[in-house]
Design a protein around this motif. Structure first.
Motif, PDB file in Angstrom:
ATOM      1  N   ALA A 219       0.823  -1.203   0.000  1.00  0.00           N
ATOM      2  CA  ALA A 219       0.000   0.000   0.000  1.00  0.00           C
ATOM      3  C   ALA A 219       0.863   1.261   0.000  1.00  0.00           C
ATOM      4  O   ALA A 219       0.552   2.242  -0.702  1.00  0.00           O
ATOM      5  N   ILE A 220       1.946   1.256   0.772  1.00  0.00           N
ATOM      6  CA  ILE A 220       2.833   2.416   0.796  1.00  0.00           C
ATOM      7  C   ILE A 220       3.508   2.599  -0.561  1.00  0.00           C
ATOM      8  O   ILE A 220       3.674   3.723  -1.044  1.00  0.00           O
ATOM      9  N   GLY A 221       3.873   1.493  -1.197  1.00  0.00           N
ATOM     10  CA  GLY A 221       4.448   1.586  -2.527  1.00  0.00           C
ATOM     11  C   GLY A 221       3.503   2.220  -3.529  1.00  0.00           C
ATOM     12  O   GLY A 221       3.901   3.062  -4.342  1.00  0.00           O
ATOM     13  N   ILE A 222       2.235   1.832  -3.471  1.00  0.00           N
ATOM     14  CA  ILE A 222       1.238   2.418  -4.381  1.00  0.00           C
ATOM     15  C   ILE A 222       1.039   3.886  -4.060  1.00  0.00           C
ATOM     16  O   ILE A 222       1.036   4.749  -4.955  1.00  0.00           O
ATOM     17  N   LEU A 223       0.862   4.215  -2.781  1.00  0.00           N
ATOM     18  CA  LEU A 223       0.623   5.598  -2.382  1.00  0.00           C
ATOM     19  C   LEU A 223       1.757   6.505  -2.822  1.00  0.00           C
ATOM     20  O   LEU A 223       1.526   7.648  -3.259  1.00  0.00           O
ATOM     21  N   CYS A 224       2.975   5.994  -2.739  1.00  0.00           N
ATOM     22  CA  CYS A 224       4.163   6.807  -3.014  1.00  0.00           C
ATOM     23  C   CYS A 224       4.722   6.580  -4.414  1.00  0.00           C
ATOM     24  O   CYS A 224       5.830   7.066  -4.721  1.00  0.00           O
ATOM     25  N   ASP A 225       3.995   5.863  -5.254  1.00  0.00           N
ATOM     26  CA  ASP A 225       4.442   5.576  -6.623  1.00  0.00           C
ATOM     27  C   ASP A 225       5.849   4.976  -6.620  1.00  0.00           C
ATOM     28  O   ASP A 225       6.705   5.332  -7.432  1.00  0.00           O
ATOM     29  N   ASP A 226       6.066   4.034  -5.723  1.00  0.00           N
ATOM     30  CA  ASP A 226       7.379   3.425  -5.541  1.00  0.00           C
ATOM     31  C   ASP A 226       7.338   1.983  -6.034  1.00  0.00           C
ATOM     32  O   ASP A 226       6.875   1.078  -5.348  1.00  0.00           O
ATOM     33  N   ARG A 227       7.855   1.755  -7.223  1.00  0.00           N
ATOM     34  CA  ARG A 227       7.794   0.434  -7.838  1.00  0.00           C
ATOM     35  C   ARG A 227       8.616  -0.596  -7.085  1.00  0.00           C
ATOM     36  O   ARG A 227       8.261  -1.777  -7.038  1.00  0.00           O
ATOM     37  N   THR A 228       9.724  -0.166  -6.508  1.00  0.00           N
ATOM     38  CA  THR A 228      10.565  -1.101  -5.769  1.00  0.00           C
ATOM     39  C   THR A 228       9.809  -1.712  -4.602  1.00  0.00           C
ATOM     40  O   THR A 228       9.899  -2.922  -4.345  1.00  0.00           O
ATOM     41  N   LYS A 229       9.057  -0.905  -3.889  1.00  0.00           N
ATOM     42  CA  LYS A 229       8.296  -1.415  -2.745  1.00  0.00           C
ATOM     43  C   LYS A 229       7.171  -2.336  -3.195  1.00  0.00           C
ATOM     44  O   LYS A 229       6.901  -3.366  -2.566  1.00  0.00           O
ATOM     45  N   VAL A 230       6.501  -1.981  -4.258  1.00  0.00           N
ATOM     46  CA  VAL A 230       5.445  -2.851  -4.784  1.00  0.00           C
ATOM     47  C   VAL A 230       6.030  -4.190  -5.202  1.00  0.00           C
ATOM     48  O   VAL A 230       5.496  -5.261  -4.865  1.00  0.00           O
ATOM     49  N   ASP A 231       7.140  -4.158  -5.909  1.00  0.00           N
ATOM     50  CA  ASP A 231       7.776  -5.399  -6.340  1.00  0.00           C
ATOM     51  C   ASP A 231       8.240  -6.229  -5.143  1.00  0.00           C
ATOM     52  O   ASP A 231       8.177  -7.464  -5.164  1.00  0.00           O
ATOM     53  N   ARG A 232       8.709  -5.575  -4.109  1.00  0.00           N
ATOM     54  CA  ARG A 232       9.150  -6.271  -2.901  1.00  0.00           C
ATOM     55  C   ARG A 232       7.987  -7.015  -2.260  1.00  0.00           C
ATOM     56  O   ARG A 232       8.106  -8.191  -1.879  1.00  0.00           O
ATOM     57  N   ALA A 233       6.842  -6.338  -2.136  1.00  0.00           N
ATOM     58  CA  ALA A 233       5.670  -6.967  -1.534  1.00  0.00           C
ATOM     59  C   ALA A 233       5.194  -8.152  -2.360  1.00  0.00           C
ATOM     60  O   ALA A 233       4.872  -9.220  -1.822  1.00  0.00           O
ATOM     61  N   VAL A 234       5.156  -7.996  -3.666  1.00  0.00           N
ATOM     62  CA  VAL A 234       4.694  -9.067  -4.545  1.00  0.00           C
ATOM     63  C   VAL A 234       5.648 -10.259  -4.490  1.00  0.00           C
ATOM     64  O   VAL A 234       5.217 -11.421  -4.420  1.00  0.00           O
ATOM     65  N   ALA A 235       6.937  -9.982  -4.511  1.00  0.00           N
ATOM     66  CA  ALA A 235       7.914 -11.072  -4.460  1.00  0.00           C
ATOM     67  C   ALA A 235       7.824 -11.837  -3.140  1.00  0.00           C
ATOM     68  O   ALA A 235       7.916 -13.076  -3.115  1.00  0.00           O
ATOM     69  N   TYR A 236       7.621 -11.133  -2.034  1.00  0.00           N
ATOM     70  CA  TYR A 236       7.512 -11.822  -0.750  1.00  0.00           C
ATOM     71  C   TYR A 236       6.238 -12.643  -0.689  1.00  0.00           C
ATOM     72  O   TYR A 236       6.229 -13.769  -0.168  1.00  0.00           O
ATOM     73  N   PHE A 237       5.153 -12.090  -1.191  1.00  0.00           N
ATOM     74  CA  PHE A 237       3.895 -12.839  -1.239  1.00  0.00           C
ATOM     75  C   PHE A 237       4.091 -14.180  -1.951  1.00  0.00           C
ATOM     76  O   PHE A 237       3.592 -15.216  -1.508  1.00  0.00           O
ATOM     77  N   LYS A 238       4.834 -14.177  -3.026  1.00  0.00           N
ATOM     78  CA  LYS A 238       5.025 -15.390  -3.823  1.00  0.00           C
ATOM     79  C   LYS A 238       6.103 -16.315  -3.242  1.00  0.00           C
ATOM     80  O   LYS A 238       5.915 -17.542  -3.237  1.00  0.00           O
ATOM     81  N   HIS A 239       7.205 -15.747  -2.774  1.00  0.00           N
ATOM     82  CA  HIS A 239       8.370 -16.573  -2.484  1.00  0.00           C
ATOM     83  C   HIS A 239       9.018 -16.311  -1.132  1.00  0.00           C
ATOM     84  O   HIS A 239      10.092 -16.859  -0.856  1.00  0.00           O
ATOM     85  N   GLY A 240       8.408 -15.492  -0.273  1.00  0.00           N
ATOM     86  CA  GLY A 240       9.024 -15.150   0.997  1.00  0.00           C
ATOM     87  C   GLY A 240       9.253 -16.356   1.885  1.00  0.00           C
ATOM     88  O   GLY A 240       8.529 -17.356   1.831  1.00  0.00           O
ATOM     89  N   ALA A 241      10.273 -16.255   2.765  1.00  0.00           N
ATOM     90  CA  ALA A 241      10.633 -17.372   3.624  1.00  0.00           C
ATOM     91  C   ALA A 241       9.697 -17.526   4.814  1.00  0.00           C
ATOM     92  O   ALA A 241       9.603 -18.606   5.397  1.00  0.00           O
ATOM     93  N   GLY A 242       9.012 -16.463   5.201  1.00  0.00           N
ATOM     94  CA  GLY A 242       8.172 -16.499   6.383  1.00  0.00           C
ATOM     95  C   GLY A 242       6.844 -17.200   6.164  1.00  0.00           C
ATOM     96  O   GLY A 242       6.482 -17.591   5.051  1.00  0.00           O
ATOM     97  N   MET A 243       6.098 -17.318   7.262  1.00  0.00           N
ATOM     98  CA  MET A 243       4.837 -18.053   7.240  1.00  0.00           C
ATOM     99  C   MET A 243       3.766 -17.391   6.384  1.00  0.00           C
ATOM    100  O   MET A 243       2.779 -18.020   6.011  1.00  0.00           O
ATOM    101  N   GLY A 244       3.937 -16.094   6.072  1.00  0.00           N
ATOM    102  CA  GLY A 244       2.894 -15.387   5.351  1.00  0.00           C
ATOM    103  C   GLY A 244       2.952 -15.486   3.838  1.00  0.00           C
ATOM    104  O   GLY A 244       1.995 -15.088   3.168  1.00  0.00           O
ATOM    105  N   SER A 245       4.039 -15.992   3.270  1.00  0.00           N
ATOM    106  CA  SER A 245       4.039 -16.188   1.819  1.00  0.00           C
ATOM    107  C   SER A 245       3.014 -17.259   1.481  1.00  0.00           C
ATOM    108  O   SER A 245       2.717 -18.146   2.287  1.00  0.00           O
ATOM    109  N   ILE A 246       2.471 -17.206   0.305  1.00  0.00           N
ATOM    110  CA  ILE A 246       1.247 -17.955   0.025  1.00  0.00           C
ATOM    111  C   ILE A 246       1.421 -19.464   0.183  1.00  0.00           C
ATOM    112  O   ILE A 246       0.527 -20.150   0.690  1.00  0.00           O
ATOM    113  N   LYS A 247       2.560 -20.017  -0.191  1.00  0.00           N
ATOM    114  CA  LYS A 247       2.731 -21.469  -0.098  1.00  0.00           C
ATOM    115  C   LYS A 247       3.042 -21.934   1.324  1.00  0.00           C
ATOM    116  O   LYS A 247       2.932 -23.132   1.604  1.00  0.00           O
TER     117      LYS A 247
END
Length: 489
Positions: A219-247
């Motif tokens: 959300a902060i990435g979108i609000l601030c037009d920051d592509r790096t933050k948006v990409d970071r959130a998306v990448a973690y959602f897909k492949h993050g090591a923590g319990m919250g990544s989708i798999k």
């Protein structure tokens, strides 16, 4: 953790073919990424087309929009008389002078007034939302407390950003100052949690801790037009090591097309929270042209269907799940969830309308459990309607009003919107919804480890009942020129 996930991956592969058939056969085309184009504004939980649909349907007196709007207007936070109470430091967690209730109440007042403004065109509500956000960005400099400060950065970060997104074009809103606050106060904690998990073992914190902070970074990435933050959130959602990544949050796909929500072995309230948070992430990404709803053969659909079926009181399978707890050099232990926890079919969170409408209306898929549970708890309210404590403010809510939509055309089911357009049809649905239950249920939760999420603050909460009467003749669509000025800059 690695061995545990690997075992689940094998189970997932074994059931994947049958699972795809159970979820539906529509396949989404790869959407355009926000990283490759401009950002859409407004473009988090609501697009301009969404807001126009709400306004038109409420003006026309169409159901269930008017019932959803009545929930909004009846909420004390949605009144233009609300006055902000900003703090320089917000504390969440034991051992500190906790004052975070002040923050979440003000955030929900800002969001609800902003939403009410878009629907009615009454500028008093926009002014109130603006004044709340300006007051906080002029004063807040720090989030502090126990490990729960990371919950504050995540939950209130994504919610604050959504409120700001709705009034970013309104006169007098100090957008640049607000963006600075989000970047300096909220984002560092959210990013630190995703990177370091408070120094704990990667599996110590259940999925919701990651999901809150993924939502905040996105959300902060979108609000601030920051592509790096948006990409970071998306990448973690897909492949993050923590319990919250989708798999990791949804580790096992079964042959019936349902997929186990790991936190179902913990308790119902936290599992519902996780589904709501993952849906929020998917919706915000969708409105920037990124399809997380359909990622990994619509894995989220299968997990949400599982939680919906279980929460309705039906039996679901559960593969025992063991996680390591603690922190290196401090203490360590393990915990095993052997079965899905007991449920109360009356327990409510305002999470289902958004998810059900995406899969059944945008995508045209069959999602019987989502459909049933969304109808059961409609019309959905928002912050303040589900208990007085923090758990009642984890979602922004009002999904019946905001996300009810008509079935998309065949072409409309193939891809998410590009960042320069919106992905919402304006037709909406007039299907009436069933009345919710009024009995209360505890959220659950335990204290005593690093991942205890403020169990003393998890309320028994009640499904909202009743619909306040609408005041006739007061609803006006904003003039077309006004809408253009306010639609995002």
């Amino acid at each position: 953790m690695t061995a545990q996930i690997s075992r689940r991956t094998m189970l997932k592969i074994a059931g994947a073919a049958a699972g795809a058939a159970g979820a539906g056969t529509a396949v989404a085309a790869a959407p355009a990424s926000a990283a490759s184009g401009v950002f859409a504004h407004p473009g988090m939980l609501h697009t301009q087309a969404d807001l126009a649909r709400m306004a038109a349907k409420v003006k026309a007196g169409a159901q269930p929009y008017t019932a959803g709007f009545a929930k909004l207007t009846a909420n004390r936070h949605a009144q233009s008389t609300w006055t902000a109470n900003p703090q320089a430091t917000v504390y969440r967690g034991s051992g500190t002078p906790e004052n975070y209730a002040t923050l979440y109440n003000d955030i929900h007042a800002a969001y609800q007034n902003a939403l009410r403004w878009h629907i009615t065109g009454h500028t008093a509500h926009a002014d109130t939302a603006r004044d709340i956000l300006n007051a906080w960005s002029a004063k807040l400099t720090r989030l502090d407390g126990s490990a729960d400060r990371f919950l504050a950065s995540g939950l209130y970060g994504y919610q604050f950003a959504n409120a700001a997104e709705l009034i970013r074009g309104h006169g007098g809103f100090e957008l640049a100052r607000f963006q600075k606050m989000m970047l300096n106060v909220f984002h560092p904690l959210s990013e630190d949690f995703l990177a370091n998990h408070n120094g704990a073992y990667i599996s110590n914190y259940w999925a919701n801790w990651d999901l809150t902070n993924i939502a905040s970074v996105l959300a902060i990435g979108i609000l601030c037009d920051d592509r790096t933050k948006v990409d970071r959130a998306v990448a973690y959602f897909k492949h993050g090591a923590g319990m919250g990544s989708i798999k990791n949050a949804i580790p096992v796909v079964y042959s019936d097309g349902l997929a186990e929500w790991a936190e179902a072995g913990r308790d119902q309230g936290h599992a519902l929270l996780g589904v709501g948070l993952m849906g929020t992430i998917c919706e915000m990404a969708w409105n920037q042209g990124i399809d997380l709803y359909g990622y990994d053969d619509s894995r989220f659909l299968k997990g949400a269907q599982y939680v919906a079926k279980w929460s309705l009181g039906a039996d679901v399978p559960y593969t025992p799940y063991t996680r390591k707890k603690g922190a290196p050099g401090i203490w360590s232990g393990t915990e095993t969830a052997s079965a899905a926890a007991a449920v109360d079919p009356a327990m409510a969170r305002p999470i289902w309308a958004m998810i059900a409408n995406h899969y059944t209306k945008r995508r045209g898929l069959d999602a019987q459990y989502l459909t049933r549970i969304a109808a059961r708890f409609a019309p959905e309210g928002g912050g303040g309607d589900y208990g007085p404590n923090s758990g009642g403010y984890d979602q922004l809510g009002f999904g019946t009003l905001a996300f009810t939509r008509g079935r998309a055309t065949t072409a409309g089911t193939t891809a998410s919107p590009t960042p320069s357009t919106t992905g919402s049809d304006a037709s909406g649905s007039g299907v009436a919804s069933a009345a919710p239950s009024s009995s209360a249920s505890p959220l659950g939760g335990r204290s005593g480890d690093l991942a205890a999420t403020g169990s003393s603050d998890l309320p028994a909460w009640t499904a909202a009942t009743g619909v306040a009467a609408l005041a006739g003749g007061l609803l006006l669509l904003r003039r077309r020129g006004q809408a253009r000025r306010d639609s995002g800059q």
